[in-house]
Structures are given as C-alpha cells and as structure tokens.
Design an enzyme around this catalytic site. Structure first.
Site, PDB file in Angstrom:
ATOM      1  N   LYS A   1       0.840  -1.214   0.000  1.00  8.66           N
ATOM      2  CA  LYS A   1       0.000   0.000   0.000  1.00  8.66           C
ATOM      3  C   LYS A   1       0.873   1.260   0.000  1.00  8.66           C
ATOM      4  O   LYS A   1       0.634   2.186  -0.772  1.00  8.66           O
ATOM      5  CB  LYS A   1      -0.874  -0.014   1.259  1.00  8.66           C
ATOM      6  CG  LYS A   1      -1.529   1.299   1.575  1.00  8.66           C
ATOM      7  CD  LYS A   1      -2.341   1.237   2.842  1.00  8.66           C
ATOM      8  CE  LYS A   1      -1.592   1.591   4.099  1.00  8.66           C
ATOM      9  NZ  LYS A   1      -1.408   3.011   4.380  1.00  8.66           N
ATOM     10  N   ASN A   2       1.893   1.280   0.868  1.00  9.41           N
ATOM     11  CA  ASN A   2       2.682   2.511   1.004  1.00  9.41           C
ATOM     12  C   ASN A   2       3.616   2.750  -0.179  1.00  9.41           C
ATOM     13  O   ASN A   2       4.190   3.831  -0.308  1.00  9.41           O
ATOM     14  CB  ASN A   2       3.472   2.504   2.309  1.00  9.41           C
ATOM     15  CG  ASN A   2       2.571   2.762   3.508  1.00  9.41           C
ATOM     16  OD1 ASN A   2       1.389   3.049   3.332  1.00  9.41           O
ATOM     17  ND2 ASN A   2       3.120   2.648   4.701  1.00  9.41           N
TER      18      ASN A   2
ATOM     19  N   CYS B   1      -5.362   8.148   9.510  1.00  9.35           N
ATOM     20  CA  CYS B   1      -5.465   7.564  10.846  1.00  9.35           C
ATOM     21  C   CYS B   1      -5.000   8.573  11.884  1.00  9.35           C
ATOM     22  O   CYS B   1      -4.000   9.270  11.686  1.00  9.35           O
ATOM     23  CB  CYS B   1      -4.553   6.338  10.959  1.00  9.35           C
ATOM     24  SG  CYS B   1      -5.307   4.819  10.408  1.00  9.35           S
TER      25      CYS B   1
ATOM     26  N   ARG C   1       0.463  15.053  12.483  1.00  6.13           N
ATOM     27  CA  ARG C   1       1.258  14.648  11.331  1.00  6.13           C
ATOM     28  C   ARG C   1       1.439  15.869  10.437  1.00  6.13           C
ATOM     29  O   ARG C   1       0.777  16.035   9.417  1.00  6.13           O
ATOM     30  CB  ARG C   1       0.565  13.497  10.592  1.00  6.13           C
ATOM     31  CG  ARG C   1       0.408  12.295  11.498  1.00  6.13           C
ATOM     32  CD  ARG C   1      -0.307  11.163  10.838  1.00  6.13           C
ATOM     33  NE  ARG C   1       0.569  10.320  10.058  1.00  6.13           N
ATOM     34  CZ  ARG C   1       0.168   9.223   9.432  1.00  6.13           C
ATOM     35  NH1 ARG C   1      -1.082   8.854   9.469  1.00  6.13           N
ATOM     36  NH2 ARG C   1       1.011   8.487   8.736  1.00  6.13           N
TER      37      ARG C   1
ATOM     38  N   ASP D   1       5.132   1.066  11.948  1.00  5.63           N
ATOM     39  CA  ASP D   1       3.905   0.392  11.480  1.00  5.63           C
ATOM     40  C   ASP D   1       3.807  -1.054  11.965  1.00  5.63           C
ATOM     41  O   ASP D   1       2.794  -1.716  11.735  1.00  5.63           O
ATOM     42  CB  ASP D   1       3.825   0.432   9.947  1.00  5.63           C
ATOM     43  CG  ASP D   1       3.492   1.825   9.434  1.00  5.63           C
ATOM     44  OD1 ASP D   1       3.178   2.695  10.251  1.00  5.63           O
ATOM     45  OD2 ASP D   1       3.549   2.038   8.204  1.00  5.63           O
TER      46      ASP D   1
ATOM     47  N   ARG E   1      -8.126  -0.495   5.454  1.00  3.01           N
ATOM     48  CA  ARG E   1      -7.312   0.495   4.743  1.00  3.01           C
ATOM     49  C   ARG E   1      -6.008  -0.125   4.252  1.00  3.01           C
ATOM     50  O   ARG E   1      -5.452   0.339   3.254  1.00  3.01           O
ATOM     51  CB  ARG E   1      -6.933   1.660   5.675  1.00  3.01           C
ATOM     52  CG  ARG E   1      -8.105   2.465   6.170  1.00  3.01           C
ATOM     53  CD  ARG E   1      -7.622   3.573   7.071  1.00  3.01           C
ATOM     54  NE  ARG E   1      -7.061   4.620   6.216  1.00  3.01           N
ATOM     55  CZ  ARG E   1      -7.195   5.914   6.444  1.00  3.01           C
ATOM     56  NH1 ARG E   1      -7.848   6.332   7.503  1.00  3.01           N
ATOM     57  NH2 ARG E   1      -6.671   6.797   5.631  1.00  3.01           N
TER      58      ARG E   1
HETATM   59  C1  UD1 Z   1       4.802   7.030   6.052  1.00  2.21           C
HETATM   60  C2  UD1 Z   1       3.898   5.822   5.971  1.00  2.21           C
HETATM   61  C3  UD1 Z   1       3.396   5.449   7.353  1.00  2.21           C
HETATM   62  C4  UD1 Z   1       4.575   5.263   8.307  1.00  2.21           C
HETATM   63  C5  UD1 Z   1       5.487   6.473   8.290  1.00  2.21           C
HETATM   64  C6  UD1 Z   1       6.763   6.277   9.106  1.00  2.21           C
HETATM   65  C7  UD1 Z   1       2.917   6.038   3.758  1.00  2.21           C
HETATM   66  C8  UD1 Z   1       1.712   6.269   2.961  1.00  2.21           C
HETATM   67  N1  UD1 Z   1       2.793   6.131   5.109  1.00  2.21           N
HETATM   68  O1  UD1 Z   1       3.998   8.091   6.566  1.00  2.21           O
HETATM   69  O2  UD1 Z   1       2.632   4.251   7.246  1.00  2.21           O
HETATM   70  O3  UD1 Z   1       4.070   5.091   9.621  1.00  2.21           O
HETATM   71  O4  UD1 Z   1       5.896   6.756   6.923  1.00  2.21           O
HETATM   72  O5  UD1 Z   1       7.459   5.168   8.647  1.00  2.21           O
HETATM   73  O6  UD1 Z   1       3.969   5.756   3.236  1.00  2.21           O
HETATM   74  N2  UD1 Z   1       6.887  14.872  10.080  1.00  2.21           N
HETATM   75  C9  UD1 Z   1       7.005  16.207  10.346  1.00  2.21           C
HETATM   76  N3  UD1 Z   1       6.829  17.085   9.316  1.00  2.21           N
HETATM   77  C10 UD1 Z   1       6.551  16.677   8.039  1.00  2.21           C
HETATM   78  C11 UD1 Z   1       6.436  15.299   7.781  1.00  2.21           C
HETATM   79  C12 UD1 Z   1       6.604  14.409   8.842  1.00  2.21           C
HETATM   80  O7  UD1 Z   1       7.248  16.617  11.474  1.00  2.21           O
HETATM   81  O8  UD1 Z   1       6.423  17.519   7.144  1.00  2.21           O
HETATM   82  C13 UD1 Z   1       7.039  13.901  11.196  1.00  2.21           C
HETATM   83  C14 UD1 Z   1       5.753  13.130  11.461  1.00  2.21           C
HETATM   84  O9  UD1 Z   1       4.894  13.845  12.302  1.00  2.21           O
HETATM   85  C15 UD1 Z   1       6.274  11.859  12.095  1.00  2.21           C
HETATM   86  C16 UD1 Z   1       7.613  11.648  11.384  1.00  2.21           C
HETATM   87  O10 UD1 Z   1       7.965  12.911  10.807  1.00  2.21           O
HETATM   88  O11 UD1 Z   1       6.520  12.071  13.446  1.00  2.21           O
HETATM   89  C17 UD1 Z   1       7.556  10.581  10.305  1.00  2.21           C
HETATM   90  O12 UD1 Z   1       6.650  10.971   9.317  1.00  2.21           O
HETATM   91  P1  UD1 Z   1       6.826  10.565   7.783  1.00  2.21           P
HETATM   92  O13 UD1 Z   1       8.102   9.815   7.591  1.00  2.21           O
HETATM   93  O14 UD1 Z   1       6.605  11.783   6.961  1.00  2.21           O
HETATM   94  O15 UD1 Z   1       5.619   9.579   7.604  1.00  2.21           O
HETATM   95  P2  UD1 Z   1       4.492   9.590   6.480  1.00  2.21           P
HETATM   96  O16 UD1 Z   1       5.107   9.847   5.161  1.00  2.21           O
HETATM   97  O17 UD1 Z   1       3.359  10.422   6.944  1.00  2.21           O
END
Ligand code: UD1
Length: 419
Positions: A26-27, A120, A125, A309, A400
């Site tokens: 999915k990701n 979720c 985030r 995850d 999901r």
């Molecule tokens: C992706 C995955 C999710 C997984 C996560 C971490 C997908 C669709 N989802 O989510 O399943 O749990 O990676 O492995 O691929 N952050 C910030 N600012 C930003 C972006 C992120 O502070 O602009 C923080 C987030 O709040 C979090 C951390 O960085 O604490 C990790 O987030 P990120 O790596 O961006 O995860 P996602 O891409 O949302």
C-alpha cells in the site's frame, strides 16, 4: 460510519499453518498512484490489492479529471485529462496520502491548492518538511483559511535538506522535481524500500532518479515521461503482521512473494523470541513451536530500524511472551491507542509518554474497538492468541491496509469471521 461488516469475531487459540501470498505494498502504491499525474499515457499497475486507501487515492485522481479502470487486480490510470489543481478537501481530509498529489500537480501544472491532509489519528502529522522542501525549489507557498496555495511558476532545481528523513516529504520532493531543468538533490532523504520503488517506477516511465535507498537522492530533470506497466514491491508491514501472528499462535507458515531484507529488523527480534525463520529471495518460512520470549527493548526508528507500522502488532506479541518488554514509539505520539483495548483482554501494560512497559501473561477474549489501522491489526493478533471469543469493531481501519485479512487468516486455520 460503522456498519455490521466492520466487525470481526475470533475464537482464539488456533495454530496457524499453511502458506499465503503477501499483497503488494500500500505505502508503495499510494505515491505511485500520485506519480501517474506526471505522465500523459496509460499506466498499468499490476496486482493492486483492493484496499480502502487505494480506492480513496483513485477517487482523488477521478475528482481531478483523470480516468481509472480497475479489473482483476490490474489498475490502469490515465491522467492526461486532469484539469483541476485543487484536491477536493473532503477527500483530502480522509487520507493523508492526498498530500503526495502536491508534488506531481505542481510539476505538471505549476499551481496547486490543498488542505491539510487527514488519515489515521496516530498523532500530529505535520507537513512542514514537504512545504520547506518545495520552498527550496522556489515554490511560493501561502497558507490561508485552512488552504495551502502553492505557486510553482518559478520552480527551479535545487538542493533540498530535510531536517528529518520524512518518507512523504522525500517522495513529494522527488515527484515535484522530475521535470526541473538540471539536477535536484535531496539530502537526509528517507531510505524506506517504498522510496526505492517510487524511484524505480518513475524511472520505468523515463525519469532519471538515482540514490533512493541512501540518504542522498538525485533527480535529473527530463522533458516528458511515457507510459509503463509496473508491479510494485510487496508489503513488508503485511508480511511482518503475518509473521507476528504465527509467533503468537504457534504453527508454521510460509509467506510467498515477499522480501526478507525489508523486515530484517523484525526477523532478528522474532528469532531472539525463539521462532525459527528461514528465507530465500522471495519467501519467508516461520516456525513457532514454543511460548515466545519477551524482547527486552524495542524502539521504532526510520528504515532500516524497527518500523513504527509494526509497533502495535509487536506489542501484542509481548503481551503473551515470557518476561518484560519496554517499547518506545519515537515516530508518532499517540500511537498506543490499542493499549486500553489490550488491557480489556487481560494484557499487563503501563504507558508513559512514548513508552509502554509490557509484562507477558495470558489474554482472554473481549469486545474491543480498533482506533487505527495497525492498532486494529494488533487487536486481531491478540484475538487469535486469546482464550475464548474476541469481537473487534472498527475493522474499516484495518481494511485500509490489509486485503481480506480474515479470509487469509482463516485459510491458515484461524477461526475468524466478519459479521
Ligand atoms: C509514512 C507511511 C506510514 C509510516 C510512516 C513512518 C505512507 C503512505 N505512510 O507516513 O505508514 O508510519 O511513513 O514510517 O507511506 N513529520 C514532520 N513534518 C513533516 C512530515 C513528517 O514533522 O512535514 C514527522 C511526522 O509527524 C512523524 C515523522 O515525521 O513524526 C515521520 O513521518 P513521515 O516519515 O513523513 O511519515 P508519512 O510519510 O506520513
């Protein structure tokens, strides 16, 4: 809205035996679907699982003006007719991955409007890293009345340094830079396998990206991309969930179509817990004969560390293991919503801030509620290992990210049904 079909009923204590194929990731698929916006031709994605998150991404493509045809797990997308730069707020609020559309819409149309994405509820985030990366590419960003307006008419290649290796921000910047003249570099990029897959997908359309999987990614601008047929990588989190399920119930399960390297952090921990695990290039065999031993300490980290995850599912395993385990969640601050539900099943867990201390014991059946995708999966695993009957509602969250989880588990011998 919750319906009757969002409930699972499990009679626990059945050993899992047999083999199953792991779904495609999915990701990996969510950013890949967003990246189809970069191309005018047909894109065919093979073996796409029927997951709610993927359906929602497709709805956004259609709402923007694109076309999709999803048959027999082959998903064909054509985005040449996209004529809208505004992701509909309602759809964006339902799925965080809607933010992946920002990079490709900007690359193609030089303008985009989005709202803060949903998904979720596992903690705040933010998307500040996505936006600061785009600013480094000279995108003008204005946030007003809950909308984010992005003006990319003066976009140019550049050097982007992410303060944190965010998966989504890395993917968004990769997609935003595909057509920028010269070379764009992302420093401190995330290294997840899904990022390598996005690179491979874009390159299969004629893109020129190198370095994914390391912390420096380079994107050489190309003029145009062409159509492709692509099969994404398998889902390491789904594979990990079935491995933990086997560890919790005992038995012997062969996972097919999966990559052991992508979940080696989990394999090591399961071996230390007493499971026997063998693998070859695309299979993993797990045999779990004895009561598992606790893992004294586990911390979630960016890849190749232990994945956030799989934290909830691994915590469920600790509730029935021998000993004490300390689990630290470093990525998302409210990712312990499964804990109060596991307590209803007799688990012995105390939490403080981002830490959970789990004393291994016995679980019994109870009525519990899933509050998010991976927490819901953890409750299913707990139900499989518990004595008696467990009813889990809120299964729409699990849908999901897991295709027909009850059918796959039942094929391995679990007593599980959807009502
Ligand atoms: C992706 C995955 C999710 C997984 C996560 C971490 C997908 C669709 N989802 O989510 O399943 O749990 O990676 O492995 O691929 N952050 C910030 N600012 C930003 C972006 C992120 O502070 O602009 C923080 C987030 O709040 C979090 C951390 O960085 O604490 C990790 O987030 P990120 O790596 O961006 O995860 P996602 O891409 O949302």
């Amino acid at each position: 809205m919750e319906t009757e079909t969002n409930k699972l009923i499990i009679n626990g204590k059945q050993k899992l035996e047999g083999k199953i194929k792991v779904d495609k990731a999915k990701n990996a698929l969510l950013p890949i679907i967003a990246a189809t916006i970069l191309c005018e031709d047909d894109i065919v994605l093979k073996n796409v699982p029927k997951l709610t998150d993927i359906k929602k991404m497709n709805e956004i493509i259609v709402a923007l003006g694109g076309k999709i045809n999803w048959t027999d797990n082959s998903l064909t997308l054509n985005t040449s007719t996209i004529n809208n730069y505004e992701i509909p707020p309602k759809l964006a609020s339902e799925i965080r991955s809607s933010i992946f559309m920002l990079g490709p819409i900007l690359a193609k149309h030089k303008y985009a409007r989005v709202v803060y994405p949903g998904g979720c509820d596992i903690g705040s985030r933010p998307i500040d890293l996505h936006l600061s990366g785009l600013k480094d590419l000279n995108v003008k960003i204005l946030e007003e009345h809950g909308f984010i307006y992005c003006d990319g008419k003066n976009m140019r290649n550049g050097l982007v340094h992410l303060d944190y290796p965010s998966v989504g921000a890395t993917e968004n910047i990769m997609m935003a830079s595909v057509f920028l003249r010269g070379e764009t570099t992302i420093f401190n990029a995330a290294k997840e396998p899904e990022i390598v897959d996005l690179q491979n997908f874009i390159n299969s359309m004629g893109g020129k990206i190198t370095g994914a999987g390391s912390s420096t990614i380079k994107i050489k601008g190309v003029k145009k991309l062409h159509g492709t047929t692509y099969t994404p990588i398998s889902d390491r989190i789904v594979a990990g969930t079935y491995l933990i399920a086997t560890a919790m119930t005992g038995g012997k399960v062969l996972l097919e179509d999966c990559n052991f390297e992508h979940i080696y952090s989990l394999i090591t921990k399961l071996r230390n817990s007493g499971c026997k695990i063998d693998y070859d290039s695309d299979k993993i065999l797990i045999e779990a004969k004895y009561k598992p031993l606790s893992c004294p300490s586990v911390e979630t980290q960016p890849y190749p560390g232990f994945p956030t995850d799989l934290q909830a599912q691994f915590l469920a395993l600790q509730t029935i293991s021998e000993g004490i385990s300390v689990i630290t969640e470093n990525m998302f601050e409210t990712r312990f919503k499964h804990v109060p539900e596991l307590l209803k099943m007799g688990a012995k867990i105390t939490t403080r801030d981002r830490m959970a201390i789990v004393r291994g014991g016995k679980l019994f059946g109870a009525n519990v509620v899933a509050h998010d995708l991976r927490g819901g999966a953890a409750l299913i695993l707990a139900g499989l290992a518990a004595k008696g009957q467990t009813t889990i509602s809120g299964i729409q969250y699990v849908d999901r990210g897991y295709e027909q989880i009850e059918i796959k588990l039942a094929s391995l011998g679990a007593d599980i049904k959807r009502e």
